[in-house]
Design a protein around this motif. Structure first.
Motif, PDB file in Angstrom:
ATOM      1  N   VAL A  52      12.291  57.540 -60.317  1.00 32.67           N
ATOM      2  CA  VAL A  52      13.687  57.093 -60.371  1.00 32.67           C
ATOM      3  C   VAL A  52      13.688  55.668 -60.930  1.00 32.67           C
ATOM      4  O   VAL A  52      12.959  55.373 -61.856  1.00 32.67           O
ATOM      5  CB  VAL A  52      14.374  57.222 -58.996  1.00 32.67           C
ATOM      6  N   GLY A  53      14.501  54.767 -60.385  1.00 33.76           N
ATOM      7  CA  GLY A  53      14.524  53.392 -60.842  1.00 33.76           C
ATOM      8  C   GLY A  53      13.603  52.501 -60.024  1.00 33.76           C
ATOM      9  O   GLY A  53      12.841  52.966 -59.183  1.00 33.76           O
ATOM     10  N   ALA A  54      13.709  51.198 -60.263  1.00 33.30           N
ATOM     11  CA  ALA A  54      12.857  50.228 -59.576  1.00 33.30           C
ATOM     12  C   ALA A  54      13.352  49.980 -58.157  1.00 33.30           C
ATOM     13  O   ALA A  54      14.545  49.845 -57.912  1.00 33.30           O
ATOM     14  CB  ALA A  54      12.839  48.914 -60.350  1.00 33.30           C
ATOM     15  N   LYS A  55      12.416  49.963 -57.226  1.00 32.53           N
ATOM     16  CA  LYS A  55      12.660  49.638 -55.820  1.00 32.53           C
ATOM     17  C   LYS A  55      13.768  50.486 -55.190  1.00 32.53           C
ATOM     18  O   LYS A  55      14.768  49.969 -54.688  1.00 32.53           O
ATOM     19  CB  LYS A  55      12.970  48.151 -55.662  1.00 32.53           C
ATOM     20  N   PRO A  56      13.619  51.802 -55.179  1.00 32.07           N
ATOM     21  CA  PRO A  56      14.628  52.639 -54.515  1.00 32.07           C
ATOM     22  C   PRO A  56      14.600  52.424 -53.002  1.00 32.07           C
ATOM     23  O   PRO A  56      13.533  52.292 -52.408  1.00 32.07           O
ATOM     24  CB  PRO A  56      14.203  54.064 -54.879  1.00 32.07           C
ATOM     25  N   ILE A  57      15.781  52.377 -52.394  1.00 32.27           N
ATOM     26  CA  ILE A  57      15.885  52.112 -50.961  1.00 32.27           C
ATOM     27  C   ILE A  57      16.649  53.215 -50.234  1.00 32.27           C
ATOM     28  O   ILE A  57      16.160  53.830 -49.306  1.00 32.27           O
ATOM     29  CB  ILE A  57      16.550  50.743 -50.698  1.00 32.27           C
ATOM     30  N   GLY A  58      17.900  53.448 -50.640  1.00 33.26           N
ATOM     31  CA  GLY A  58      18.748  54.386 -49.917  1.00 33.26           C
ATOM     32  C   GLY A  58      18.757  55.762 -50.548  1.00 33.26           C
ATOM     33  O   GLY A  58      18.592  55.911 -51.757  1.00 33.26           O
ATOM     34  N   VAL A  59      18.959  56.783 -49.696  1.00 36.11           N
ATOM     35  CA  VAL A  59      19.069  58.166 -50.156  1.00 36.11           C
ATOM     36  C   VAL A  59      20.215  58.832 -49.394  1.00 36.11           C
ATOM     37  O   VAL A  59      20.354  58.648 -48.175  1.00 36.11           O
ATOM     38  CB  VAL A  59      17.779  58.976 -49.905  1.00 36.11           C
ATOM     39  N   ALA A  60      21.025  59.612 -50.101  1.00 34.87           N
ATOM     40  CA  ALA A  60      22.061  60.422 -49.462  1.00 34.87           C
ATOM     41  C   ALA A  60      22.202  61.721 -50.238  1.00 34.87           C
ATOM     42  O   ALA A  60      21.979  61.760 -51.455  1.00 34.87           O
ATOM     43  CB  ALA A  60      23.396  59.681 -49.421  1.00 34.87           C
ATOM     44  N   VAL A  61      22.576  62.779 -49.539  1.00 35.33           N
ATOM     45  CA  VAL A  61      22.762  64.073 -50.192  1.00 35.33           C
ATOM     46  C   VAL A  61      24.245  64.394 -50.263  1.00 35.33           C
ATOM     47  O   VAL A  61      25.013  64.128 -49.338  1.00 35.33           O
ATOM     48  CB  VAL A  61      21.996  65.199 -49.458  1.00 35.33           C
ATOM     49  N   ASN A  98      10.659  55.901 -52.168  1.00 30.54           N
ATOM     50  CA  ASN A  98       9.455  55.073 -52.085  1.00 30.54           C
ATOM     51  C   ASN A  98       9.685  53.787 -52.879  1.00 30.54           C
ATOM     52  O   ASN A  98       9.568  53.771 -54.115  1.00 30.54           O
ATOM     53  CB  ASN A  98       8.256  55.847 -52.639  1.00 30.54           C
ATOM     54  N   SER A  99      10.016  52.702 -52.167  1.00 28.03           N
ATOM     55  CA  SER A  99      10.410  51.469 -52.857  1.00 28.03           C
ATOM     56  C   SER A  99       9.242  50.805 -53.574  1.00 28.03           C
ATOM     57  O   SER A  99       9.445  50.029 -54.505  1.00 28.03           O
ATOM     58  CB  SER A  99      11.037  50.491 -51.853  1.00 28.03           C
ATOM     59  N   GLY A 100       8.015  51.102 -53.169  1.00 24.41           N
ATOM     60  CA  GLY A 100       6.856  50.453 -53.762  1.00 24.41           C
ATOM     61  C   GLY A 100       6.420  51.025 -55.097  1.00 24.41           C
ATOM     62  O   GLY A 100       5.744  50.339 -55.871  1.00 24.41           O
ATOM     63  N   ASP A 101       6.795  52.266 -55.398  1.00 24.12           N
ATOM     64  CA  ASP A 101       6.339  52.856 -56.667  1.00 24.12           C
ATOM     65  C   ASP A 101       7.461  53.510 -57.480  1.00 24.12           C
ATOM     66  O   ASP A 101       7.198  54.188 -58.478  1.00 24.12           O
ATOM     67  CB  ASP A 101       5.200  53.854 -56.436  1.00 24.12           C
ATOM     68  N   GLY A 102       8.708  53.325 -57.075  1.00 22.76           N
ATOM     69  CA  GLY A 102       9.819  53.816 -57.883  1.00 22.76           C
ATOM     70  C   GLY A 102       9.927  55.316 -57.962  1.00 22.76           C
ATOM     71  O   GLY A 102      10.329  55.860 -58.998  1.00 22.76           O
ATOM     72  N   THR A 103       9.605  56.001 -56.874  1.00 22.63           N
ATOM     73  CA  THR A 103       9.687  57.456 -56.858  1.00 22.63           C
ATOM     74  C   THR A 103      10.451  57.945 -55.630  1.00 22.63           C
ATOM     75  O   THR A 103      10.704  57.187 -54.686  1.00 22.63           O
ATOM     76  CB  THR A 103       8.286  58.113 -56.833  1.00 22.63           C
ATOM     77  N   VAL A 104      10.806  59.218 -55.671  1.00 21.38           N
ATOM     78  CA  VAL A 104      11.336  59.935 -54.511  1.00 21.38           C
ATOM     79  C   VAL A 104      10.411  61.112 -54.236  1.00 21.38           C
ATOM     80  O   VAL A 104      10.170  61.935 -55.127  1.00 21.38           O
ATOM     81  CB  VAL A 104      12.775  60.421 -54.756  1.00 21.38           C
ATOM     82  N   GLY A 116      14.422  54.630 -47.234  1.00 22.12           N
ATOM     83  CA  GLY A 116      15.415  55.593 -46.776  1.00 22.12           C
ATOM     84  C   GLY A 116      14.992  57.027 -47.019  1.00 22.12           C
ATOM     85  O   GLY A 116      14.142  57.318 -47.863  1.00 22.12           O
ATOM     86  N   LEU A 117      15.607  57.927 -46.277  1.00 24.25           N
ATOM     87  CA  LEU A 117      15.331  59.356 -46.436  1.00 24.25           C
ATOM     88  C   LEU A 117      16.557  60.147 -46.019  1.00 24.25           C
ATOM     89  O   LEU A 117      17.372  59.687 -45.226  1.00 24.25           O
ATOM     90  CB  LEU A 117      14.100  59.786 -45.651  1.00 24.25           C
TER      91      LEU A 117
END
Length: 303
Positions: free
Chosen positions: A17-26, A289-295, A275-276
């Motif tokens: 995804v993008g850099a430093k992802p934090i929050g997730v919502a469905v 995953n804020s450390g590697d830019g993935t979900v 976040g999850l």
């Protein structure tokens, strides 16, 4: 949704995804991820495990919450705003939480009460929880409730009470929507961040970043039990069976069994998970995953 045995839980995809992802919502169909390092929200299509759209929002987006009638709310900690996104993924308004007082940029989170059509926005720097009425034609962050150092926020859909973590005070404050005030403060573990409410079983799980426990609150009595999870936690969510999932500093997700109240599984994910959120109709858990830019996508259905 039936949760499989611990050995069946596994990551089935890691989505850039993008850099430093934090929050997730469905949402009803898609998954929304805040990218705090590049001021965007990634929209994930669960059918392809890929990003289908990228939405430009405010500075340093952190929290995200969805509402089936309105759309998506994104709290932007870098400029003290909330981006209001409709169900076609268009930003239709930007709401300031500053009012007459201009707080410095700070960490912000958001949760939605679907029945009352309200979004609750925490602002750690100003010591406020702002309320946005989602049914209004023009959005305002008013009124607000004074809560010292608020961060994580979750709503009990049964009582409509709001639970807010206070990292500096090792506490959770309880807000009653009538008359919009704090009615209790519950001591928990050190530096609580994430919180998730299990309305059916009258529980709240609190992820404590400063110590190796998750606090389990009885939301009727406010009694608190400690669950050993081995290291500090940041995010929390809960499924329909009452099992909780917490993100850990060591790059894992711990599963807490609803019956035993203890850790039943440890699932390796990406770097610095935050976040999850759970998509129950397909039995998938999405972890930012804020450390590697993935979900990381975890299969909970044993598929």
């Amino acid at each position: 949704m039936n949760t499989p045995h611990a050995e069946q839980l596994r990551v089935v995809a890691n989505i850039p995804v993008g850099a430093k992802p934090i929050g997730v919502a469905v949402g009803l169909s898609d998954v929304y991820v805040t990218n705090s390092g590049e001021d965007t929200v990634s929209v994930i299509d669960p059918s392809t495990n890929g990003v289908s759209a990228t939405i430009n929002v405010g500075l340093r987006p952190e929290g995200v919450a969805t509402d089936p009638q309105f759309g998506i709310c994104v709290s932007n900690g870098g400029d003290n705003t909330v981006s209001m996104i409709d169900r076609s993924n268009a930003v239709i308004a930007t709401v300031s939480v500053q009012d007459l007082f201009t707080p410095p940029p700070g960490m912000m989170r958001v949760a939605v009460d679907h029945f009352l059509s309200r979004a609750y926005v925490t602002h750690r720097g100003s010591g406020r929880v702002s309320i946005i009425n989602l049914s209004d034609e023009v959005f305002f962050a008013f009124p607000f409730i004074d809560v010292l150092g608020p961060l994580g926020v979750a709503v009990d859909p049964t009582s409509h009470r709001v639970y807010v973590t206070q990292p500096e005070f090792n506490a959770v404050s309880v807000i009653d929507p009538e008359p919009n005030g704090v009615i209790a403060t519950i001591p928990v573990g050190q530096q609580p961040i994430g919180i998730a409410v299990d309305a059916l079983r009258r529980r709240a799980y609190v992820a404590n970043s400063g110590f190796n426990i998750v606090s389990l609150i009885d939301i009727d009595t406010h009694n608190v039990a400690d669950i050993d999870v081995a290291t500090g936690s940041t995010g929390a969510t809960v499924d329909s069976r009452g099992n909780a999932y917490v993100t850990q500093f060591d790059g894992t997700v711990k599963v807490i069994d609803a019956t035993s109240g203890s850790v039943s599984a440890t699932i390796p994910v990406g770097s610095q998970p935050a976040g999850l959120a759970l998509k129950p109709d397909i039995g998938r858990l999405y972890v930012a995953n804020s450390g590697d830019g993935t979900v990381s996508v975890i299969d909970l259905a044993g598929g």
